[in-house]
Write a protein that holds these residues in place. Structure first.
Motif, PDB file in Angstrom:
ATOM      1  N   GLU A  55      25.860  10.793   2.576  1.00 40.35           N
ATOM      2  CA  GLU A  55      24.919  10.464   1.491  1.00 40.35           C
ATOM      3  C   GLU A  55      23.704  11.393   1.524  1.00 40.35           C
ATOM      4  N   ARG A 106      22.293  14.920  -0.679  1.00 38.33           N
ATOM      5  CA  ARG A 106      20.970  14.897  -1.303  1.00 38.33           C
ATOM      6  C   ARG A 106      20.039  15.941  -0.697  1.00 38.33           C
ATOM      7  N   LYS A 136      24.032  -0.583   3.750  1.00 36.94           N
ATOM      8  CA  LYS A 136      23.390  -0.341   2.454  1.00 36.94           C
ATOM      9  C   LYS A 136      21.867  -0.419   2.616  1.00 36.94           C
ATOM     10  N   CYS A 182      19.079   2.663   2.170  1.00 36.06           N
ATOM     11  CA  CYS A 182      17.942   2.560   1.249  1.00 36.06           C
ATOM     12  C   CYS A 182      16.599   2.629   1.968  1.00 36.06           C
ATOM     13  N   HIS A 215      14.948   9.761  -4.709  1.00 41.25           N
ATOM     14  CA  HIS A 215      16.084   9.348  -3.859  1.00 41.25           C
ATOM     15  C   HIS A 215      16.006   7.859  -3.519  1.00 41.25           C
ATOM     16  N   ASP A 221      17.079   6.067  -6.732  1.00 43.10           N
ATOM     17  CA  ASP A 221      18.491   6.354  -7.026  1.00 43.10           C
ATOM     18  C   ASP A 221      19.423   5.627  -6.041  1.00 43.10           C
ATOM     19  N   LEU A 222      19.049   5.654  -4.771  1.00 38.05           N
ATOM     20  CA  LEU A 222      19.894   4.988  -3.766  1.00 38.05           C
ATOM     21  C   LEU A 222      19.853   3.473  -3.936  1.00 38.05           C
ATOM     22  N   TYR A 223      18.684   2.951  -4.218  1.00 40.13           N
ATOM     23  CA  TYR A 223      18.587   1.496  -4.389  1.00 40.13           C
ATOM     24  C   TYR A 223      19.438   1.045  -5.567  1.00 40.13           C
ATOM     25  N   GLU A 224      19.372   1.821  -6.633  1.00 40.53           N
ATOM     26  CA  GLU A 224      20.183   1.453  -7.816  1.00 40.53           C
ATOM     27  C   GLU A 224      21.666   1.581  -7.489  1.00 40.53           C
ATOM     28  N   LYS A 225      22.003   2.618  -6.720  1.00 38.54           N
ATOM     29  CA  LYS A 225      23.418   2.832  -6.379  1.00 38.54           C
ATOM     30  C   LYS A 225      23.963   1.687  -5.516  1.00 38.54           C
ATOM     31  N   TYR A 226      23.176   1.256  -4.544  1.00 42.79           N
ATOM     32  CA  TYR A 226      23.712   0.267  -3.588  1.00 42.79           C
ATOM     33  C   TYR A 226      23.358  -1.183  -3.932  1.00 42.79           C
ATOM     34  N   GLY A 270      22.003  -1.971  -7.273  1.00 40.47           N
ATOM     35  CA  GLY A 270      22.056  -2.139  -8.720  1.00 40.47           C
ATOM     36  C   GLY A 270      20.734  -2.520  -9.361  1.00 40.47           C
TER      37      GLY A 270
END
Ligand code: SF4
Ligand code: SF4
Ligand code: SF4
Length: 775
Positions: A531, A535, A692, A696, A718, A721-726, A728
């Motif tokens: 990950e 990045r 997760k 984050c 980042h 973006d990561l928080y949204e990815k893992y 939502g």
């Protein structure tokens, strides 16, 4: 003036608060090695060879911002026969100790054990290498590494030139450990913050001792010296050629393994015998020779031994199962113990000739050999003989037998209850009764072979052996590539990344270290590395974590080491080496302060640590249960101002350093103002409940007060973006880290502004240009 090995100066100055001494410009000569040498490379800073209270002022600064948070597992103290004492509900022990101080004392004791372990290891190495090569053997890491020992320079105020100098550093370490441990005695230290300060001191000594050990082995064994192109070498069960005699080395100390490799080379047998390793010895023998193979990390130790692949198992020190003798003998292999710290009740046969020892081992199957040179020949010659018997040995049940064994399971569920991770062993048994191995396949992926399920099983079912057999059958091609441990970071690499790290354009340095003995630990550590490599963070690793990263392949069958360069640069995956080599990770942060920002290192601990805390966006991750060594490493890293994330098991060390989330205060060196700032880095040591959450937390803990707006926007990008990815959604605490609108990444402006408005966010009026907590 110098008297022998002692620096003669006004001791009161050392005890003066740093605020007074940080500008001190004390010039002195230091005697190291045989001759007195006038050192003129840098003026001496205020704290060379700090004693236990010398850096107390710095520690208290950290502890004020990151107060210890204790989670007592047990509120009894049983340390002396005055007790045992119940310390619950405000009660004090017979010696007057309260629960808070007792928890802090336990952490200190753990750190002292870890530090003693690394110091003992380094002492053993240096002592051995001096006997072999002499005290004057030079420390030369090549032209590209001028700052050869950043920790030593900062802590000791010297530049080590020879192996003899390293010996003197270890004298200092041992003296400090004695004082630290003595403070844990009944009726000594009574204040929890002072226990914590002492734990910090132990952690710093641990860093120093590891640097000594790794530098000694790099120069003596000609290991890679900051080589970003260190060779890609083989790792995994599948890379061992079982048709040859197999010697398996387990532990951390390279000396016996190096003699095995030397004996093979001298006798042109390098291709005739397999030498492989588990844990850090594996990494270090592969730094000595690219013929050595890495079987894997500590977390698979029992499975590897049970598989019966080894003819001879050589154990040295640290992180070895204490029932290793029993386990090895069960497989029909021979065990050689080589270290005074782990004698296992075995007969010491060191005084016998090599041929006599070979005879002894063939008759008795195990022995203690404290002469590592003899181990070289003995291990090889015994392996050649024992290998001939191996084809007739059967150590694992075959798949039909796994089914028959499973049928004996009463489904009582004790295995599940005794598993530290509550894995579904019972369910795997139930499925296997019908010949369905899905449960065992799942178990194989997650289990770190601690064996607790087996120990409790009333039917004595060999659960780890059953899991290993199914794993072997379903994962035949366990073969991976890892880059050999490269050692330190070169000065030129630091020069090119110094500014982008300090201003935040490189969003962070993520150090993945430790055992990864966590459910799914191998896969999760690789996932974290992937990950952050994608990045363009710098990912640095060592020890078992470095191996775990190698045990994941992409769809083209490539490991992350094959896909990413080994340079210390954005998107680089840097394997420094074994656990000893962790020191180069801290060393890189110190070198950024020194090489990029020209902060003097010499005896100047607090100023260097203050620089790192405020300006170097680095975070350590130890994803697994923590040994005492890991506790010492993490605490040492914390004293340098680097935050650490530990897995859920890390909480069992009972102490975290958490901020209360309120605004922090710093002084702006440019204006002299004391300013309230955003809370970065937010914590100093903190647990993540799952991978997760860990992922984050990393971008958040890489934020620093010194980030410029572009750099902070990069880090916030980042984080969001990561928080949204893992998860939502937007991170629930984002408003704390946006100082002004300029910190908002352009691509996320609208949604972040909407979020901030909802939270009633107000920008900071000012933030510092040159932050420090040393005021
Ligand atoms: S050390 Fe103190 S608290 Fe612990 S058992 Fe002894 S008297 Fe009780
Ligand atoms: S403890 Fe043994 S008998 Fe009980 S469920 Fe587990 S494997 Fe079966
Ligand atoms: S060996 Fe694996 S399944 Fe058994 S207790 Fe340990 S982690 Fe759990």
């Amino acid at each position: 003036m110098v008297m022998g090995n002692n620096i003669e100066m006004d001791v009161k100055k050392l005890l003066t608060p740093l605020v007074k001494m940080k500008n001190a410009n004390i010039s002195m000569s230091v005697k190291f090695g045989e001759a007195e040498e006038e050192e003129d490379w840098e003026p001496m800073g205020p704290t060379p060879k700090p004693k236990v209270p010398t850096l107390r002022h710095w520690d208290f600064k950290l502890l004020e911002r990151y107060p210890p948070f204790y989670m007592p597992i047990c509120d009894l103290c049983c340390l002396c026969t005055f007790g045992k004492c119940d310390l619950s509900r405000g009660k004090k022990g017979a010696c007057g100790l309260n629960i808070k101080a007792q928890q802090a004392r336990i952490v200190l004791i753990a750190c002292c054990i870890g530090t003693a372990c690394h110091t003992g290891h380094s002492r053993h190495l240096v002592h051995h290498l001096i006997e072999k090569l002499g005290k004057d053997y030079p420390i030369n890491l090549g032209n590209e590494i001028e700052v050869e020992a950043p920790i030593t320079r900062t802590v000791m105020g010297i530049r080590p030139k020879t192996l003899g100098d390293l010996e003197k550093i270890l004298d200092y370490c041992e003296e400090q450990i004695t004082h630290l441990l003595s403070a844990a005695h009944t009726g000594q230290e009574g204040d929890y913050l002072d226990f914590e300060s002492k734990a910090f001191h132990a952690g710093m000594i641990d860093d120093l001792a590891r640097e000594v050990g790794d530098i000694a082995q790099i120069v003596a064994y000609n290991m890679p010296k900051g080589d970003e192109d260190a060779p890609l070498i083989e790792l995994g069960f599948g890379c061992i050629d079982k048709s040859k005699p197999v010697i398996l080395c387990i532990g951390h100390n390279v000396v016996p393994g190096s003699y095995i490799l030397e004996y093979l080379e001298e006798n042109n047998m390098e291709d005739d015998v397999e030498v492989c390793g588990i844990c850090c010895t594996a990494i270090d023998i592969s730094r000595v020779s690219d013929k050595a193979k890495i079987v894997g990390p500590l977390s698979r130790q029992l499975m590897f031994v049970r598989s019966g692949v080894a003819d001879v198992v050589v154990v040295d020190e640290q992180c070895i199962r204490t029932d290793i003798l029993e386990e090895v003998l069960k497989t029909g292999a021979v065990l050689i113990a080589t270290n005074e710290k782990m004698c296992l009740g075995l007969e010491d046969v060191s005084h016998l000739s090599e041929d006599e020892i070979i005879g002894y081992l063939l008759r008795n199957r195990a022995a203690l050999i404290l002469d590592e040179e003899k181990v070289g020949k003995v291990a090889v010659e015994v392996a050649k003989i024992v290998a001939k018997e191996r084809k007739d040995r059967k150590t694992l049940p075959d798949l039909n037998e796994v089914v028959e064994l499973a049928k004996q399971c009463t489904e009582c569920g004790w295995c599940n209850r005794n598993c530290p991770n509550a894995f579904k062993v019972k369910e795997a048994m139930t499925l296997a009764k019908q010949g369905n191995f899905d449960g065992f396949v799942d178990l194989y992926k997650k289990c770190y072979s601690c064996g607790r399920c087996e120990t409790i099983c009333p039917r004595n079912l060999p659960i780890v052996s059953m899991t290993t057999k199914v794993g072997e059958a379903y994962y035949k091609d366990l073969k991976f590539k890892i880059r050999a441990g490269r050692g330190p970071i070169k000065d030129v690499e630091i020069r090119s990344v110094g500014a982008p790290i300090v201003f935040g354009d490189i969003p962070g340095v993520v150090a993945l270290v430790g055992c990864s003995n966590h459910p799914n630990g191998e896969e999760e550590v690789a996932l974290i590395a992937k990950e952050f490599l994608e990045r363009k963070y710098i990912v640095v690793t060592s020890g078992c974590a470095a191996m775990s990263i190698a045990m994941w392949k992409d769809k083209d069958g490539k490991t992350l080491y094959e896909k990413y360069p080994g340079e210390f640069r954005a998107g680089g995956l840097v394997n420094c080496g074994s656990c000893l080599s962790n020191c180069h990770i801290t060393g890189a942060a110190i070198k950024i302060a020194n090489i990029f920002a020209k902060v003097p290192l010499r005896g100047n601990y607090a100023e260097v640590a203050d620089y790192i805390l405020n300006k170097v966006g680095a975070v350590g991750v130890a994803w697994g249960a923590m040994s005492q060594k890991a506790a010492a490493i993490a605490t040492g890293v914390n004293r340098w101002g680097i935050p650490v994330i530990v897995g859920p098991h890390g909480a069992k060390y009972r102490r975290l350093y958490l901020s209360n989330g309120e605004k922090f205060k710093v002084k702006d060196k440019k204006t002299g103002e004391i300013l309230e700032i955003d809370p970065v880095p937010e914590h100093l040591i903190v647990t993540a409940e799952n991978v997760k959450e860990c992922i984050c937390m990393i971008p958040k803990l890489c934020m620093r007060p010194n980030d410029n707006p572009k750099g902070r926007a990069n880090k916030i990008y980042h984080y969001v973006d990561l928080y949204e990815k893992y998860f939502g959604k937007m991170p629930p605490d984002l408003e704390k880290f946006v100082r002004t609108e300029k910190d908002i990444p352009f691509m996320m402006k609208d949604k972040i502004m909407a979020y901030l408005e909802e939270k009633g966010w107000k920008p900071l009026e000012k933030y510092p240009q040159d932050p420090t907590i040393l005021y």
